[in-house]
Design an enzyme around this catalytic site. Structure first.
Site, PDB file in Angstrom:
ATOM      1  NE  ARG A  63      -7.835  -3.128  52.169  1.00 46.93           N
ATOM      2  CZ  ARG A  63      -6.945  -2.137  52.144  1.00 46.93           C
ATOM      3  NH1 ARG A  63      -6.521  -1.651  50.994  1.00 46.93           N
ATOM      4  NH2 ARG A  63      -6.483  -1.607  53.253  1.00 46.93           N
ATOM      5  CB  SER A  87       0.717  -5.910  51.888  1.00 41.83           C
ATOM      6  OG  SER A  87       0.104  -5.976  50.610  1.00 41.83           O
ATOM      7  CE  LYS A  88      -2.279  -1.289  56.552  1.00 41.75           C
ATOM      8  NZ  LYS A  88      -2.145  -0.754  57.926  1.00 41.75           N
ATOM      9  NE  ARG A  89      -0.074  -1.524  50.019  1.00 44.07           N
ATOM     10  CZ  ARG A  89       0.749  -1.960  50.986  1.00 44.07           C
ATOM     11  NH1 ARG A  89       0.502  -1.645  52.245  1.00 44.07           N
ATOM     12  NH2 ARG A  89       1.803  -2.706  50.697  1.00 44.07           N
ATOM     13  CE  LYS A  90      -0.200  -5.096  45.892  1.00 41.29           C
ATOM     14  NZ  LYS A  90       1.185  -5.262  45.448  1.00 41.29           N
TER      15      LYS A  90
END
Length: 480
Positions: A469, A252-255
RNA sequence: GACCCCAUCGUCUAGUCCGGCCUAGGACAAUGGCCCUUCAAGCCAUGAACACCGGUUCGAAUCCGGUUGGGGUCGCCA
């Protein structure tokens, strides 16, 4: 029978590394068997699909080194290859299904369905549509539709027995029919859902093998039932394991950076990325992990796929990239540098930002250094990033909020970025000046740069988001 | 929660189908060393895994069952 496979991305965002992963296995399998690899655009979500995203996906897939025999840009005998252009086909096919009773109109409102879901949640073991409209008299159904009442069309799943999915990698996978709900095939807007469009197109396009991600496995029984409702022969199913984050959850783009554009911007070589993806769940031999696309094609077999979800490890990818870089001769490296950033186009976009800020040419490189580096180090700026009246958590959250806003920001021109940032400031009650400096520090690790939005615009979405990020992560770790 | 999938070093994996060749191999990462004006690269070495419990068998990482753990799906998104 000649092998025909496809990759069917949805143009609703950035070109995803998972798309390249699945495309690779489809491509390799097709080439191994002298078959065709087709690109189909699944843009049936009219609210989220964009032509920009479609173009970005095509460009990214080409960059990575995969090419297709048929697709929206190259044409082919089974077109159109964009589902939005095939709407009449789906409506025609679904009409047959309604006529035979294999599917039915459903007039339930979104409100009713929301309520139903809320009631089922936590209480019932069954989650899904309750079949409210399934028993509707066809004459009544026809009359309500004729009167202009909005409806969807649902698949009438068998209520007893089980549906068996034969997966090439897992064998028979069995599902009780009672726990599968009546899938929507046609939406209120007249466009098909994935389930319908996918089955119709795969059939019409002569797809013989569906190689897709494991997340589809549990909806495959619906597809099996659909094929038989149509009276069509189903293709062979191959569900590949999902790429994972370090914590084993679905990538996922968060990780993880997931946009192929990021990998290009960060200076990964496409052949290294492809090689790396080829080692995700597949191996060419016990003691070997470096191979070319052609070598993968020559050696490919589904028998060498393992089903444990592979963790996508940037460190390992970087090491592999280093190997490829070292294998290049000096001229080769120069050529890659030019393809990457050291090109006239890119320099030209930088010049307007710095020409008034330099007195001599030798100042250009130091002034623009952060345009050429990938990850930047925020550590020296901790004090500036977190002023006395803020907490690290607060700043970190703000950055994450910005990243989210940036995710949605397709237009990366300076004015559009500024408008976005000002709107964000207003909404989050951050002082504009403070917010802009935060963005500058996070994106460049510098206090003095060319104008912020021009800078971000040239830096690009992927690098900007990555650095923000990274900065948020750094702050989170630094002072909780 | 229900259903479905999966399970070898921290990570990617070989070996699993057709049980013995496995005192479990390779790679990344880590650690130590060699080389070297430095840093890399390179070379050498070290630590590191068959989730658990039963069963089948002369023999199980490999076959079977269960447990545990992880993941996925339950959208008018794909």
């Amino acid at each position: 029978m000649t092998v025909r496979v496809r990759i069917a991305p949805s143009p609703t965002g950035d070109p995803h590394v998972g798309t390249a992963y699945i495309a690779l296995f489809n491509y390799v399998f097709a080439k191994r068997h002298g078959g065709q690899f087709i690109l189909r655009i699944e843009d049936t979500d009219r609210t989220r699909s964009t032509p920009e995203s479609e173009a970005a996906i095509l460009r990214a897939l080409r960059w990575v080194g995969l090419s297709w025999d048929e697709g929206p840009d190259v044409g082919g005998p089974h077109g159109p290859y964009r589902q939005s252009e095939r709407a009449d086909i789906y409506r025609r096919e679904v009409a047959n299904l309604v006529a035979t009773g294999a599917s039915y109109r459903c007039f339930c409102t979104a409100e009713r369905l929301d309520k139903l879901r809320a009631e089922q949640k936590g209480k019932s073991n069954f989650m899904g549509y309750d079949g409210h409209c399934r028993g509707l008299d066809p004459a009544v159904s026809d009359a309500r539709a004729a009167a202009g009442e909005p409806f969807v069309v649902r698949l009438a799943m068998p209520k007893t027995g089980e549906t068996i999915v034969v997966d090439r990698l897992r064998g028979e996978v069995r599902f009780e029919n009672t726990q599968i709900d009546d899938q929507i095939l046609l939406k209120t807007d007249g466009f098909p859902t994935y389930h319908l469009a996918n089955v119709v197109d795969d059939h019409l396009m002569g797809i013989t093998h569906v190689i897709r991600a494991e997340e589809w496995l549990t909806s495959t029984p619906k597809h099996v039932v659909l094929y038989s409702a149509f009276g069509w022969t189903a293709p062979e199913w191959i569900h590949m394991p999902l790429l994972r984050n370090a914590d084993k959850s679905k990538i996922s783009k968060r990780k993880n950076p997931v946009s192929l554009d990021y990998y290009r911007a960060a200076g990964f070589l496409p052949e290294a990325l492809l090689n790396f993806l080829g080692t995700m769940g597949w191996s060419i031999a016990g003691d070997r992990e470096k191979f070319t696309l052609q070598e993968m094609i020559d050696a490919f077999s589904f028998d060498r796929i393992r089903l444990g979800g592979p963790v996508f490890d940037l460190v390992k990818l970087s090491a592999m990239n280093a190997d490829y870089l070292r294998a290049l001769d000096d001229d080769g490296v120069v050529a890659r540098l030019r393809q990457w950033r050291l090109a006239d186009d890119y320099l030209r976009s930088l010049v307007p930002l710095v020409r008034k800020r330099i007195q001599r040419l030798d100042e250009f490189v130091p002034l623009t250094e952060f345009f050429f580096s990938g990850d930047v180090d925020h550590a020296p700026w901790l004090k500036e990033l977190v002023p006395a009246h803020r907490t690290a958590t607060e700043v970190s959250e703000c950055l994450l909020g910005l990243v989210e806003a940036l995710d949605a920001q397709r237009d990366f021109s300076p004015p559009a970025l500024e408008a976005m940032a000002r709107a964000f400031a207003e909404k989050s009650a951050w002082d504009v000046k403070e917010l802009f400096m935060l963005m500058r520090l996070a994106a460049t690790a510098r206090k003095a740069t060319p104008p912020l939005f021009e800078t971000l615009s040239v830096l690009g979405r992927d690098m900007t988001r990555r650095r923000l990020r990274l900065c948020a992560d750094f702050l989170k770790k630094s002072k909780p």
